[in-house]
Design a protein around this motif. Sequence first.
Motif, mmCIF file in Angstrom:
data_model
loop_
_atom_site.group_PDB
_atom_site.id
_atom_site.type_symbol
_atom_site.label_atom_id
_atom_site.label_comp_id
_atom_site.label_asym_id
_atom_site.label_seq_id
_atom_site.Cartn_x
_atom_site.Cartn_y
_atom_site.Cartn_z
ATOM 1 N N ARG A 323 58.647 59.579 82.316
ATOM 2 C CA ARG A 323 57.481 58.922 82.902
ATOM 3 C C ARG A 323 57.517 59.130 84.412
ATOM 4 N N SER A 324 56.400 59.516 84.966
ATOM 5 C CA SER A 324 56.344 59.840 86.393
ATOM 6 C C SER A 324 55.023 59.380 86.976
ATOM 7 N N CYS A 325 55.056 58.875 88.209
ATOM 8 C CA CYS A 325 53.811 58.475 88.869
ATOM 9 C C CYS A 325 52.977 59.682 89.258
ATOM 10 N N ASN A 326 53.530 60.889 89.149
ATOM 11 C CA ASN A 326 52.765 62.103 89.416
ATOM 12 C C ASN A 326 52.023 62.616 88.192
ATOM 13 N N ASP A 327 52.255 62.015 87.038
ATOM 14 C CA ASP A 327 51.645 62.470 85.790
ATOM 15 C C ASP A 327 51.013 61.259 85.111
ATOM 16 N N LEU A 328 49.687 61.130 85.230
ATOM 17 C CA LEU A 328 49.028 59.932 84.716
ATOM 18 C C LEU A 328 49.044 59.868 83.192
ATOM 19 N N SER A 329 49.261 60.983 82.519
ATOM 20 C CA SER A 329 49.375 60.942 81.061
ATOM 21 C C SER A 329 50.752 60.445 80.636
ATOM 22 N N GLN A 330 51.675 60.369 81.597
ATOM 23 C CA GLN A 330 53.016 59.840 81.322
ATOM 24 C C GLN A 330 53.411 58.864 82.426
ATOM 25 N N TYR A 331 52.483 57.995 82.787
ATOM 26 C CA TYR A 331 52.722 57.026 83.848
ATOM 27 C C TYR A 331 53.699 55.962 83.357
ATOM 28 N N PRO A 332 54.547 55.416 84.235
ATOM 29 C CA PRO A 332 55.491 54.373 83.803
ATOM 30 C C PRO A 332 54.777 53.219 83.106
ATOM 31 N N VAL A 333 55.361 52.768 82.018
ATOM 32 C CA VAL A 333 54.770 51.693 81.222
ATOM 33 C C VAL A 333 55.642 50.446 81.321
ATOM 34 N N PHE A 334 55.002 49.313 81.554
ATOM 35 C CA PHE A 334 55.663 48.014 81.638
ATOM 36 C C PHE A 334 55.003 47.058 80.653
ATOM 37 N N PRO A 335 55.714 46.036 80.206
ATOM 38 C CA PRO A 335 55.150 45.155 79.177
ATOM 39 C C PRO A 335 54.288 44.032 79.738
ATOM 40 N N VAL A 549 43.846 74.877 74.247
ATOM 41 C CA VAL A 549 43.280 74.126 75.364
ATOM 42 C C VAL A 549 42.684 72.808 74.880
ATOM 43 N N ALA A 550 41.969 72.853 73.755
ATOM 44 C CA ALA A 550 41.345 71.637 73.225
ATOM 45 C C ALA A 550 42.404 70.617 72.832
ATOM 46 N N LEU A 551 43.476 71.085 72.208
ATOM 47 C CA LEU A 551 44.550 70.193 71.780
ATOM 48 C C LEU A 551 45.256 69.577 72.978
ATOM 49 N N LEU A 552 45.552 70.406 73.972
ATOM 50 C CA LEU A 552 46.234 69.915 75.169
ATOM 51 C C LEU A 552 45.378 68.885 75.896
ATOM 52 N N THR A 553 44.098 69.165 76.025
ATOM 53 C CA THR A 553 43.187 68.221 76.681
ATOM 54 C C THR A 553 43.150 66.895 75.937
ATOM 55 N N GLN A 554 43.087 66.973 74.613
ATOM 56 C CA GLN A 554 43.056 65.762 73.787
ATOM 57 C C GLN A 554 44.306 64.920 73.996
ATOM 58 N N ILE A 555 45.464 65.563 73.998
ATOM 59 C CA ILE A 555 46.731 64.843 74.126
ATOM 60 C C ILE A 555 46.877 64.221 75.509
ATOM 61 N N LEU A 556 46.535 64.991 76.537
ATOM 62 C CA LEU A 556 46.715 64.491 77.898
ATOM 63 C C LEU A 556 45.784 63.324 78.187
ATOM 64 N N GLU A 557 44.581 63.350 77.637
ATOM 65 C CA GLU A 557 43.647 62.252 77.865
ATOM 66 C C GLU A 557 44.000 61.033 77.019
ATOM 67 N N PHE A 558 44.567 61.253 75.841
ATOM 68 C CA PHE A 558 44.893 60.157 74.930
ATOM 69 C C PHE A 558 46.118 59.398 75.397
ATOM 70 N N GLY A 559 47.064 60.091 76.015
ATOM 71 C CA GLY A 559 48.321 59.468 76.428
ATOM 72 C C GLY A 559 49.478 59.950 75.583
ATOM 73 N N GLN A 560 50.685 59.780 76.103
ATOM 74 C CA GLN A 560 51.869 60.263 75.411
ATOM 75 C C GLN A 560 52.905 59.150 75.275
#
Length: 921
Positions: A323-335, A549-560
């Motif tokens: 998780r990195s603040c430079n990657d919004l699809s993998q932004y740090p998650v807190f409860p 490209v379509a798959l990558l876009t879908q995953i990055l927008e959906f979150g990881q």
Amino acid sequence: TVTVFSLRIKDFFFFICRFSLLLLNLEEYYFEQHTANHIISKDCKDERKFRGSLKICSKSLIFEPDDNIEPIIKIPLRDCISIKAPEDNEANNPFTRNTSGGISVVCNQVFLIKERNVIAPYKTVRGRTEHLFQLDVAGKVGDVVQTLHQLYRASCLDKMGDQAAMITAILQSRLARTSFDKNRFQSISETLHMECKAEMVTPLVTNPGHVCVTDANLYFQPLNGYPKPVVQITLQNVRRIYKRRHGLMPLGLEVFCTENDLCSDIYLKFYNYQDRDEVYFLIATYIENHIAEHTAESYMLQWQRGHISNYQYLLHLNNLADRSCNDLSQYPVFPWIIADYSSSVLDLTKPETFRDLSKPVGALNKERLDRLVTRYQEMTEPKFMYGSHYSSPGYVLFYLVRVAPEYMLCLQNGKFDHADRMFNSIAETWKNCLDGATDFKELIPEFYENDSSFLVNSLKLDLGKRQGGKMVEDVELPPWASGPEDFLQKSQEALESPYVSEHLHEWIDIIFGYKQKGSEAVAAHNVFHPLTYEGGVDLNSIMDPNEKVALLTQILEFGQTPKQLFTTPHPQRIIPKLKSLSRTSSHNISIAESPVSPNEESFEDLTEESITLAWNNIAKLKLDKQYKIHKEAITGIAVTCNGSSVFTTSQDSTLKMFSKESKTIQRSVSFSNMALSSCLILPGDTTVISSSWDNHIYFYSIAFGRQQDVLMGHDDAVSKICWRDGCLYSASWDSTVKVWHCVPGETLSNKKHHFELLAELEHDVSVNTIDLNAANTILASGTKEGTISVWDVSTATALHQLPLLLLSLFLLFAFFFCTDSRHLLSTGEDCCFKVIDVQTGMLISSVTAEEPQRCFRWDGNTILSGSQSGELLIWDLLGGKVIERIKGHTGAVMSMWMNEQCNSVITGGEDKQIMFWKLQY
């Protein structure tokens, strides 16, 4: 303090020019810029000229006027009708002046951005318009027009995969024609180690360029010279470096020059993993001598023992989970922590104040969960319970829109979200996460930080009007918060509260741990779409570029989903008695004062203080005296309560009694011709028990100076004995540990001991060592093959079996429970100290030594060990390093005794000597 994304974004807005890479579309590149005039002509008479900079991007043409009042003009290349360099003698030339150096762009759609320098949704101007851009350097017109024609053709391709492939080819061609400018080196004496192509990653955008690694620095030179000609990282300042997943591929590398900050100094994405790994190797090799690599397990130990806060631990886990603040699809998650947003007072002593941390957000509402489970059961593969994720770029910017409006505009094609869907209220957001059909989002670190700007519309943004007519302004806070700063302060207190400290491991199991995948995830109602998990899709196996490209876009927008860090239950935190954990503004742990007044301190408190003082000064241990008393290596040491007599066993088959006062051997006893392996003194200082390689256990009366009894309890050598509460525990090479109830001989008429076998703990191979916890409820045994078994003493059943060294079949030398009974530390032939959590059986830390450590004592944080070479070593266990070396024996240190106050130590060596050590404060 930890610098988080909101702070970085805020600085970004106030200290850079109006243009930023966020004006580009997602996955768009900024190639070059040219100083130019933008000429607007009206009916061939009235011409207006604006000075500025023309930016050539892979999908658009952007003009940034020098005058901040004028809007930035963005022309999508796909909306262009023609792009050409007009001639002065053209009959239809609308420009009356000399057009040398001019480029004419005719388009049917233009976006106007930041008019009057106000951050707002983009204005769209539709209809045919013509723009003339007059470059300062007329000779570049031909090349610029040719580049724009290429990019225009790419933008007009029907399929996104074909567009991406053509733009990538153009980018790679540009990178191949350039190289890193060596004149940018800090010193002419620097030695170049490698150079390669890469992209610098920031939230939502990447910037291509060249990476250079020298013997002193890491450099990145952007292809476009933006935001500055070169980024330099001094290798000497690097503290951490991590390989990252980026776009589901193992191509990322993130470098930190701080120990605790979440935001890195640079995040790079490479075009192949070989380049990434080589840069990682060069930097890691440089820093490995002075930087200890931290693992999830090492942070876990620090967290369990209260050395880092809940907040800090979650930051570290996020970091290790990609998780990195430079990657919004993998932004740090807190409860989400707090469940009460309606009371006027927040009561952190009531469990109902808190969210159930053992469940994902989607499972907190039973009615909603029942509907989701029913749908899940009726689904065909691939099955998932939740149609959205708990962390995605949209959710991150939902929370941060007030400090990161340009990021929201970038993500949503120049628009803000509808006013009623904005982050308007804490209570409303929590309610929607509980009741909403598709809302399962968690929080971000900013909710537990010190900067409240993301809750306040300090930029005076026009975020729209809600249905009731109310404008979207500051976030509405719960009644118990007097203001934004108070809300964050109380959120921090909740995160560090005893309740959360006791239950946080349950949430970690769901997000980072064993309940993240598989059957445990199904049982925990924690199943998301398969594409969100690491390894859920292999992009390299997809040959169709459009599908990729379509798959990558879908995953990055959906979150990881975060990288899985733990595959077994996470241990619970150790909560100190009569003490509470609080966090200062810098997120450091502080121990609150005990409610006991100084005049009421108990003897236990004073003893604990003296033990803590001793361990804090253990590096001041000094050799007091030494005596050679045996003919072979010393295997065991026991000391009478008053400290006057020292009993030792040896491989020379003798038990000896040494007087500290007279400094002489007062007794020497041989029970057989076989080596003795250990010894202990029974309470009352009347009897010494020795274990022998002849399969027997011998009882020696100190008062009468003779062998009192013998227990023939094993079929092979007895390796170790322990005594607790009238019970004798014996370990043997016959693969058993036996528990005996022992009635001392003095109470019976025949003066002999009476032995009753209470339990026999079976093992597969020889048992070398045992230890019991302080409460005498748990026993640990270690075998010659490196397996540790943890047993419930009351039921004689195995709780855990840990094959720590099974692959190498290394002998275990010793292990001991910590005083809190939560951890067990072992050492063996593999030269490793390993910390095991007793409750879960998880290996939570491993520290490697240069040579085997034969014996040790520890307090949970610091280790005093005796090495194979004879030195005493003092270890910072949490830091994973030796902090002091003390010369001692000329051979291996075979045994060690420490008094209750921990300020006096006796060691026995392979050199046949015993050494007396004292702390000198």
